[in-house]
Design an enzyme around this catalytic site. Structure first.
Site, mmCIF file in Angstrom:
data_model
loop_
_atom_site.group_PDB
_atom_site.id
_atom_site.type_symbol
_atom_site.label_atom_id
_atom_site.label_comp_id
_atom_site.label_asym_id
_atom_site.label_seq_id
_atom_site.Cartn_x
_atom_site.Cartn_y
_atom_site.Cartn_z
ATOM 1 N N ASP A 76 61.335 -8.005 -11.503
ATOM 2 C CA ASP A 76 62.410 -7.230 -12.106
ATOM 3 C C ASP A 76 63.595 -7.122 -11.147
ATOM 4 O OD1 ASP A 76 63.641 -4.926 -13.774
ATOM 5 O OD2 ASP A 76 61.753 -5.321 -14.808
ATOM 6 N N PRO A 84 59.596 9.812 -4.858
ATOM 7 C CA PRO A 84 58.293 10.251 -4.343
ATOM 8 C C PRO A 84 57.110 9.798 -5.193
ATOM 9 C CG PRO A 84 59.883 12.037 -4.234
ATOM 10 C CD PRO A 84 60.539 10.934 -5.006
ATOM 11 N N ASP A 97 62.110 -10.767 -2.277
ATOM 12 C CA ASP A 97 63.442 -10.696 -2.868
ATOM 13 C C ASP A 97 63.952 -12.127 -3.008
ATOM 14 O OD1 ASP A 97 66.050 -10.284 -3.632
ATOM 15 O OD2 ASP A 97 66.482 -8.776 -2.103
ATOM 16 N N ASP A 104 76.253 -8.797 3.949
ATOM 17 C CA ASP A 104 76.372 -7.355 4.043
ATOM 18 C C ASP A 104 75.770 -6.645 2.827
ATOM 19 O OD1 ASP A 104 78.194 -8.248 2.233
ATOM 20 O OD2 ASP A 104 79.854 -6.978 2.918
ATOM 21 N N HIS A 116 66.332 -0.521 -13.259
ATOM 22 C CA HIS A 116 65.458 -1.057 -14.306
ATOM 23 C C HIS A 116 64.032 -1.264 -13.805
ATOM 24 C CE1 HIS A 116 63.962 -4.076 -17.229
ATOM 25 N NE2 HIS A 116 64.832 -3.538 -18.061
ATOM 26 N N ASN A 211 65.146 -7.138 -27.528
ATOM 27 C CA ASN A 211 65.790 -6.028 -28.223
ATOM 28 C C ASN A 211 66.808 -6.459 -29.269
ATOM 29 O OD1 ASN A 211 64.366 -4.353 -26.505
ATOM 30 N ND2 ASN A 211 66.059 -4.105 -25.074
ATOM 31 N N TYR A 226 55.185 -17.747 -25.050
ATOM 32 C CA TYR A 226 54.281 -18.783 -24.546
ATOM 33 C C TYR A 226 52.830 -18.421 -24.878
ATOM 34 C CZ TYR A 226 57.993 -21.004 -21.796
ATOM 35 O OH TYR A 226 59.137 -21.665 -21.401
ATOM 36 N N VAL A 229 50.395 -15.396 -23.295
ATOM 37 C CA VAL A 229 51.134 -14.214 -22.840
ATOM 38 C C VAL A 229 50.980 -13.107 -23.870
ATOM 39 C CG1 VAL A 229 53.419 -13.308 -22.285
ATOM 40 C CG2 VAL A 229 52.791 -15.617 -21.578
ATOM 41 N N SER A 276 61.595 -3.362 -22.801
ATOM 42 C CA SER A 276 61.364 -3.392 -21.353
ATOM 43 C C SER A 276 60.358 -2.344 -20.931
ATOM 44 C CB SER A 276 62.669 -3.117 -20.606
ATOM 45 O OG SER A 276 63.405 -4.280 -20.400
#
Length: 406
Positions: A76, A84, A97, A104, A116, A211, A226, A229, A276
């Site tokens: 995501d 927390p 990532d 920067d 999200h 959506n 697919y 899934v 989602s």
């Protein structure tokens, strides 16, 4: 068609289009529902009110019999562990990532300016807190955060394919993908191969349906469509399809996707809409099943969720698939594993489903049941009064006739 096709983060907000080098236009959506951090929402969300949590968690909250947490990859926009409720729920070291940008720019799997991915992760694994009635469905599972998309539309089907493979290598037993593309990808695309690789490694893959279903037109979205899934549509408080949920023959089940409360970056919770947030609801149930039945294969986990879903007809339809997921039934009616859905003898397939009474804004399912019960009792009282009154009138008329004859 290039393999780096259109990808959408599935919120209800209209996505902004941006250009991407070496790829088709990438669509992303920021929720825009609140600012971060947010205040805690004290009450219990309706999507959890429909579940008896004590019964759901009587065997596991996301750990197997040896105390090992089920690992769920969230591919995501990142997962912000400053909240927390997620601080102890995320395996940062196993995350990654895949985005590139200026030096920067903040990077890392726990960077989530969009919010999200943090919402998606919370629905699966948020830890309980005294300040809110919100908690994840599998609050002892662990999230593997893979940041693959952002508010600039940097992600593509190529990076999504890489993310799926990384999730498998990081030990994910369940993968949640709350993104989609409606573009038809070439056969044997990188994304399709990555999904098939995950399934072959016995990983449950859960994906949002999309959506764009307001017009009711069926169309496949990927990776949800697919084979293998578990494609998830969105349902509302009446257990009917949310108006925006994408219909299609590929839909496996539906799950709550309206007014979905979850964690946001920095702390607190907000509400949002979209498939989602239906997908992680189902991914949380899948994590619980994998914890209770670690020997069940991925297709058996999917079949269990579909088999125990609440449905109004004895079959599957293009709006909610096999029905709306029932977490408690999925964890209790589990005497043996199933390889596919088995239908009992019953109503004719495709029979019209009963339509519940309209649900006023702000009314919970329990409130609605009380309201309908009140209507029934009130109607019964009126009927009794009418019958009693008619009997009294008849007796009085007979008495008068008898007196006239004497």
């Amino acid at each position: 068609m290039a393999t780096g096709a259109l990808l959408t983060l599935l919120t209800l907000t209209t996505p902004a289009e941006v250009a991407a080098a070496d790829a088709t236009a990438v669509h992303l959506a920021g929720s825009g529902e609140c600012t971060y951090p947010a205040k805690p929402i004290k009450g219990t969300p309706w999507s959890l009110q429909r579940v008896l949590l004590d019964q759901l968690w009587q065997d596991t909250k996301g750990k197997d019999a040896q105390g090992r947490p089920v690992r769920v990859a969230v591919i995501d926009t990142g997962v912000d562990v400053r909240n927390p409720q997620l601080a102890g729920a995320v395996d940062v070291k196993s995350g990654s990532d895949l985005l590139t940008g200026p030096k920067d720019t903040l990077r890392g799997p726990t960077v989530d300016p969009v919010g999200h991915g943090t919402k998606v992760a919370g629905i699966i694994a948020a830890r309980p807190t005294p300040s809110s009635g919100f908690v994840g469905l599998a609050p002892e599972s662990v999230i593997i955060p893979i940041r693959q998309n952002d508010e600039k539309g940097t992600g593509s089907t190529q990076t999504l394919a890489v993310a799926v493979k990384q999730a498998v290598e990081a030990g994910a037993r369940v993968i949640n993908i709350s993104q989609d593309t409606a573009d038809r990808l070439k056969p044997d695309s990188d994304l399709e191969r990555a999904v098939q690789y995950a399934l072959a490694q016995d990983v449950v893959v859960v994906a949002s349906a999309g959506n764009d279903g307001a017009d009711g037109t069926s169309k496949p979205t990927y990776p949800a469509a697919y084979p293998g899934v578990l494609a998830v549509g969105a349902s509302d408080r009446n257990n009917e399809r949310a108006y925006f949920s994408q219909p299609g023959d590929f839909i496996g089940v539906a799950a709550p996707g309206v007014d979905m409360v979850s964690t946001v970056p920095g702390g607190g919770q907000c509400a949002d809409h979209g498939t989602s947030f239906s997908a992680p609801y189902v991914a949380g149930v899948a994590a619980l099943i994998r914890a209770k039945h670690p020997d069940w294969k991925q297709n058996q986990v999917v079949a269990q969720i579909e088999q125990t879903a609440e449905r109004a007809v004895n079959g599957r339809d293009r709006y909610v698939g096999w029905g709306v997921v029932d977490p408690v039934r999925a964890l209790s009616e589990d005497e043996r594993p199933l390889d596919q859905v088995t239908l009992p003898k019953g109503p004719v397939h495709g029979a019209a489903a009963p339509r519940p009474a309209p649900l006023p804004v702000g009314e919970s399912a329990q409130d609605r049941q009380v309201r309908l019960a009140t209507y029934v009792l009130g109607g019964t009282a009126v009927l009794v009064a009418a019958v009693t009154g008619a009997s009294m009138v008849a007796r009085e008329r007979n008495r008068r006739r008898g007196a006239a004859r004497t």
